[in-house]
Design a protein around this motif. Structure first.
Motif, mmCIF file in Angstrom:
data_model
loop_
_atom_site.group_PDB
_atom_site.id
_atom_site.type_symbol
_atom_site.label_atom_id
_atom_site.label_comp_id
_atom_site.label_asym_id
_atom_site.label_seq_id
_atom_site.Cartn_x
_atom_site.Cartn_y
_atom_site.Cartn_z
ATOM 1 N N PRO A 1 45.625 33.679 80.884
ATOM 2 C CA PRO A 1 44.465 34.568 80.765
ATOM 3 C C PRO A 1 44.094 35.194 82.094
ATOM 4 C CG PRO A 1 43.757 32.277 80.815
ATOM 5 C CD PRO A 1 45.254 32.258 80.754
ATOM 6 N N PRO A 2 43.552 36.398 82.067
ATOM 7 C CA PRO A 2 43.105 37.049 83.298
ATOM 8 C C PRO A 2 41.789 36.433 83.772
ATOM 9 C CG PRO A 2 42.549 38.396 81.408
ATOM 10 C CD PRO A 2 43.335 37.222 80.877
ATOM 11 N N ALA A 3 41.477 36.656 85.027
ATOM 12 C CA ALA A 3 40.217 36.147 85.573
ATOM 13 C C ALA A 3 39.058 37.023 85.099
ATOM 14 C CB ALA A 3 40.280 36.122 87.095
ATOM 15 N N ASP A 4 37.904 36.402 84.952
ATOM 16 C CA ASP A 4 36.662 37.126 84.623
ATOM 17 C C ASP A 4 36.762 37.935 83.328
ATOM 18 O OD1 ASP A 4 35.546 36.154 87.024
ATOM 19 O OD2 ASP A 4 36.426 37.829 88.138
ATOM 20 N N ALA A 5 37.408 37.375 82.338
ATOM 21 C CA ALA A 5 37.489 38.054 81.041
ATOM 22 C C ALA A 5 36.822 37.179 79.990
ATOM 23 C CB ALA A 5 38.944 38.310 80.654
ATOM 24 N N ALA A 6 36.206 37.815 79.012
ATOM 25 C CA ALA A 6 35.589 37.078 77.918
ATOM 26 C C ALA A 6 36.683 36.635 76.947
ATOM 27 C CB ALA A 6 34.574 37.956 77.199
ATOM 28 N N ARG A 7 36.409 35.565 76.205
ATOM 29 C CA ARG A 7 37.404 35.048 75.264
ATOM 30 C C ARG A 7 36.791 34.868 73.887
ATOM 31 N NH1 ARG A 7 39.078 29.053 76.038
ATOM 32 N NH2 ARG A 7 37.167 28.824 74.810
ATOM 33 N N TYR A 8 37.606 35.130 72.889
ATOM 34 C CA TYR A 8 37.191 34.910 71.502
ATOM 35 C C TYR A 8 38.373 34.348 70.742
ATOM 36 C CZ TYR A 8 35.029 35.754 66.923
ATOM 37 O OH TYR A 8 34.473 35.603 65.672
ATOM 38 N N ARG A 9 38.096 33.334 69.920
ATOM 39 C CA ARG A 9 39.137 32.781 69.059
ATOM 40 C C ARG A 9 38.710 32.932 67.608
ATOM 41 N NH1 ARG A 9 39.490 27.605 72.330
ATOM 42 N NH2 ARG A 9 41.093 27.959 73.885
ATOM 43 N N GLY A 10 39.657 33.264 66.761
ATOM 44 C CA GLY A 10 39.326 33.392 65.353
ATOM 45 C C GLY A 10 40.545 33.622 64.497
ATOM 46 N N ASN A 11 40.344 33.523 63.196
ATOM 47 C CA ASN A 11 41.404 33.797 62.227
ATOM 48 C C ASN A 11 41.444 35.292 61.918
ATOM 49 O OD1 ASN A 11 42.384 31.121 61.713
ATOM 50 N ND2 ASN A 11 40.511 30.721 60.555
ATOM 51 N N VAL A 12 42.633 35.834 61.792
ATOM 52 C CA VAL A 12 42.794 37.248 61.455
ATOM 53 C C VAL A 12 42.380 37.465 60.004
ATOM 54 C CG1 VAL A 12 44.394 39.180 61.287
ATOM 55 C CG2 VAL A 12 44.704 37.468 63.089
ATOM 56 N N THR A 13 41.383 38.321 59.813
ATOM 57 C CA THR A 13 40.926 38.624 58.453
ATOM 58 C C THR A 13 41.160 40.081 58.079
ATOM 59 O OG1 THR A 13 38.674 39.059 59.265
ATOM 60 C CG2 THR A 13 39.145 36.821 58.502
ATOM 61 N N GLY A 14 41.548 40.903 59.049
ATOM 62 C CA GLY A 14 41.800 42.314 58.752
ATOM 63 C C GLY A 14 42.731 42.934 59.766
ATOM 64 N N ILE A 15 43.617 43.814 59.305
ATOM 65 C CA ILE A 15 44.549 44.547 60.171
ATOM 66 C C ILE A 15 44.613 45.983 59.680
ATOM 67 C CG2 ILE A 15 46.905 44.705 61.060
ATOM 68 C CD1 ILE A 15 47.276 41.750 60.225
ATOM 69 N N SER A 16 44.450 46.927 60.607
ATOM 70 C CA SER A 16 44.556 48.339 60.244
ATOM 71 C C SER A 16 45.181 49.107 61.398
ATOM 72 C CB SER A 16 43.176 48.925 59.914
ATOM 73 O OG SER A 16 42.327 48.890 61.056
ATOM 74 N N VAL A 17 45.744 50.245 61.082
ATOM 75 C CA VAL A 17 46.352 51.103 62.100
ATOM 76 C C VAL A 17 45.711 52.476 61.998
ATOM 77 C CG1 VAL A 17 48.465 52.147 62.967
ATOM 78 C CG2 VAL A 17 48.532 49.837 61.994
ATOM 79 N N THR A 18 45.076 52.904 63.084
ATOM 80 C CA THR A 18 44.420 54.206 63.141
ATOM 81 C C THR A 18 44.880 54.935 64.391
ATOM 82 O OG1 THR A 18 42.469 53.301 62.030
ATOM 83 C CG2 THR A 18 42.209 55.418 63.152
ATOM 84 N N ASN A 19 45.379 56.161 64.226
ATOM 85 C CA ASN A 19 45.884 56.952 65.358
ATOM 86 C C ASN A 19 46.883 56.155 66.192
ATOM 87 O OD1 ASN A 19 44.170 59.129 64.667
ATOM 88 N ND2 ASN A 19 42.483 58.225 65.832
ATOM 89 N N ASN A 20 47.781 55.479 65.491
ATOM 90 C CA ASN A 20 48.830 54.675 66.124
ATOM 91 C C ASN A 20 48.299 53.490 66.913
ATOM 92 O OD1 ASN A 20 50.988 56.291 65.162
ATOM 93 N ND2 ASN A 20 50.646 57.769 66.820
ATOM 94 N N GLU A 21 47.056 53.122 66.705
ATOM 95 C CA GLU A 21 46.481 51.953 67.357
ATOM 96 C C GLU A 21 46.222 50.862 66.323
ATOM 97 O OE1 GLU A 21 43.996 53.479 71.238
ATOM 98 O OE2 GLU A 21 42.972 53.470 69.311
ATOM 99 N N THR A 22 46.635 49.647 66.663
ATOM 100 C CA THR A 22 46.430 48.517 65.759
ATOM 101 C C THR A 22 45.082 47.874 66.040
ATOM 102 O OG1 THR A 22 48.799 48.063 65.614
ATOM 103 C CG2 THR A 22 47.293 46.270 65.005
ATOM 104 N N ILE A 23 44.287 47.747 64.990
ATOM 105 C CA ILE A 23 42.965 47.112 65.099
ATOM 106 C C ILE A 23 42.968 45.879 64.211
ATOM 107 C CG2 ILE A 23 40.485 47.372 64.711
ATOM 108 C CD1 ILE A 23 40.836 50.372 65.128
#
Length: 215
Positions: free
Chosen positions: A42-64
């Motif tokens: 992990p990088p320094a001074d970055a926030a962290r979040y853990r969770g289960n993937v509940t949704g995946i979408s692709v908009t303008n060639n970007e994965t969300i």
């Protein structure tokens, strides 16, 4: 003669199967499919979040992707993340699946306003949540044998929500995200632990992080 041709053909087929197995393919390594790749530091001074993937979408060639926290763990109920050009991950985006347990490191702009979606700096797919996240009530605390141990805790005996008991071994690398005065019998905790369990009575594993249970 026909029998000889049949045996030769059978040998060729078996040989082809063995070669394909050695070279690998779409299903190569399935026996280790449940073991995630080594996480990216992990990088320094970055926030962290853990969770289960509940949704995946692709908009303008970007994965969300949408992550939802595991019951009992801290943080927002869910968060959206977008993978940018500079995002790093220990998995291929094409392998991203609903239900995977993922930790994301992301930046927080000035003012602590969380963007939506937040841009992924580093993302690591972890072992399934039901194999590394445990919730329950502390039954007994065993002090560390080494008095120099910064945690002052050697073992936590925890009665899990399924009414089974488990031992969590703690060490200098175990992070306690709670007041040490609360690490006592009767406190409900959420533990992030090693997925490899020793077959003892009761079973035991290594605790990486210990936090107070969040309703």
């Amino acid at each position: 003669m026909k029998k000889q041709f049949f045996l030769i053909g059978l040998c060729l087929v078996l040989g082809a199967v063995l070669v394909a197995g050695c070279l690998g393919g779409d299903d190569a390594g399935d026996s280790n499919a449940t073991v995630p790749a080594e996480p990216i530091a992990p990088p320094a001074d970055a926030a962290r979040y853990r969770g289960n993937v509940t949704g995946i979408s692709v908009t303008n060639n970007e994965t969300i992707m949408t992550l939802e926290k595991v019951k009992g763990t801290g943080g927002d109920a869910s968060m959206n993340f977008v993978f940018g050009d500079n995002s790093k991950a220990n998995f291929n985006l094409t392998d991203l699946k609903i239900g995977q347990y993922i930790e994301v490191y992301y930046g927080i702009p000035a003012g602590d306003v969380k963007p939506d979606p937040a841009t992924v700096i580093v993302a690591n797919v972890l072992q399934n949540a039901d194999m590394v996240v445990y919730s329950g009530e502390i039954v007994n605390v065993t002090p560390a044998v080494d008095v120099n141990n910064s945690t002052y805790v050697g073992k936590l005996e925890v009665k899990l929500e399924n009414n089974t008991t488990m031992i969590f071994n703690c060490g200098n690398s175990t992070q306690f995200y709670m007041n040490m005065s609360d690490v006592t019998a009767g406190t409900k905790v959420s533990i992030y632990a090693n997925w490899i369990i020793q077959t003892s009575m009761p079973p035991q594993t290594t605790a990486y992080e210990v936090s107070k249970y969040v309703d």
